[in-house]
Design a protein around this motif. Sequence first.
Motif, short mmCIF file in Angstrom:
data_model
loop_
_atom_site.label_atom_id
_atom_site.label_comp_id
_atom_site.label_asym_id
_atom_site.label_seq_id
_atom_site.Cartn_x
_atom_site.Cartn_y
_atom_site.Cartn_z
N CYS A 180 7.10 -6.82 9.16
CA CYS A 180 6.27 -5.69 8.72
C CYS A 180 6.17 -4.64 9.82
O CYS A 180 6.48 -4.89 10.98
N PHE A 181 5.70 -3.46 9.43
CA PHE A 181 5.25 -2.43 10.36
C PHE A 181 3.76 -2.61 10.63
O PHE A 181 3.01 -2.99 9.72
N GLN A 214 3.39 1.25 5.69
CA GLN A 214 3.43 1.95 6.97
C GLN A 214 2.65 1.22 8.05
O GLN A 214 3.05 1.23 9.22
N THR A 215 1.54 0.58 7.67
CA THR A 215 0.75 -0.18 8.64
C THR A 215 0.21 -1.42 7.96
O THR A 215 -0.81 -1.36 7.25
N ASP A 267 0.86 -1.19 0.00
CA ASP A 267 0.00 0.00 0.00
C ASP A 267 0.89 1.23 0.00
O ASP A 267 2.12 1.13 0.07
N TYR A 268 0.27 2.40 -0.12
CA TYR A 268 1.03 3.65 -0.25
C TYR A 268 0.38 4.72 0.60
O TYR A 268 -0.85 4.90 0.56
N GLY A 269 1.20 5.43 1.38
CA GLY A 269 0.66 6.45 2.26
C GLY A 269 0.14 5.85 3.54
O GLY A 269 0.56 4.76 3.96
N LEU A 293 6.35 -2.06 15.78
CA LEU A 293 5.19 -1.34 16.31
C LEU A 293 5.61 0.03 16.83
O LEU A 293 6.55 0.15 17.62
N GLY A 294 4.88 1.05 16.41
CA GLY A 294 5.12 2.39 16.92
C GLY A 294 4.62 2.51 18.35
O GLY A 294 3.45 2.28 18.63
#
Length: 468
Positions: free
Chosen positions: A278-279, A251-252, A206-208, A303-304
Amino acid sequence: MIPDSSTVLLLNPPGKKVYIRDYYCSKTTKSNYLFHPLDLLVLSGGLSGPFRVAVEDAMVKRLDPTEALERVAAHSPDAIVAMTGAVSWEEDFPFLEAARARTGAPILVSGDLFMEDPGKWLEDYPFLDAVILDFTNEDTLHFLRGESEQIENMAYRDDASVVTRNPQRSMNRQFELPVPRHDLFQHPGYRYSFSRKRRFASVLTDYGCPFRCTFCIMPTLGFKFRPTDNVMEELRFIRRLGIDEIFFIDQTFAAVRKRALELCAAMREQIPGVGWSCFSRADVLDPSLLEEMQKAGCHTIILGVETASEEILRHYRKEYTRSQIQDAFAWCRRLGIRTVGTFILGLPEETADTVEETLSLAKSLECDFASFNLAVPRMGTDLRRQALADGLAQAGDFSMDQTGRNIAMPTRCLSREEMHRLRRRFILGFYLRPSYLWRRLRKLGSWYELRAQISEGWEMLKGVLWDK
């Protein structure tokens, strides 16, 4: 602009340090990792249709500028698509200007530096011909073919003028990518800290980002995702190359839960035995989703966490709580999935007390790895606007290295020198615990991992103990 069958060179310029410039988030590496230049990798698939695509990654080959320029000239490119970034642009621009003079080829650039007023950069630097503002669409192809009427999101030269097209980004739509040319990005120097094998592939599904974190550039990009079949076509190609370790650089991961479950099921069926990392985010994970990810080969999740301060989490629209963070790490631990906690120190509200509170949380989460970053006022973010208004950053200062070896800005309570000391205490206080080191050793699964972790740890500690 150039005819079909021309040579397009995808270029990652040389540098004095090990720079990662991709996905609008440039930085130096904190240890010795260096993954594939994502913007160039993604563009390689679509450009390989009409053009002959060549790759010159001077960063992974550790070329000096003279060697790199010779390599660029040897390709005789008809066009150059290059990476740059806020962390390295003062080195990159003289090199790109020399490449333009040597080859005569138009130069298109991608990087975080251009996320505010991209047209101004073209006006100020005449050796640049276009700024790529979305490396997942077909704008680069249209520009190279002279199809300017079809360009959607790019700043570019059109005869004597500069045109900027930068529409509002769309949300939650699907898009497809031609399969990237992973075969062109097979240098053994690519390294990833959390890979369980030396060879790995970087994949963007994915993007963004659909979330709203105001210190991050990603929400400004909108959000779109690839259908499962399109992703699986790429993963099958990677498997045919003999690669069975994937780094999903979304990103997620699982931002779209239904698609994530479909992807996990397809991976189990079509490419069993592939391991991946992955994130993700604490508020999108739950035990049932994690179990499906683990069955599909997921062994590590980044993980953030960012901070232990609930007030700071709310202010920057993280939209998850400390309790959700603790639950997510506990669920991963029970399933045997390794975890990486990422933390941000130095947001404007940071104090010595919040740093200590975050260090305490980091220790209690029992994450397998931790990444400690410094807040940087990235172009195009709400944090940058806030930092400029508060006098914490200057408009002409593009020093944005989140690794923290050069502190980008003070906080309202802490000077740069105080942040430097607290960062060092934070990192050493986390990593040099006997209980942590023993836990890391017990979880190693191969001699490759042992060698890689020793190398990573040594490089990281050198950067902390001997930086200035």
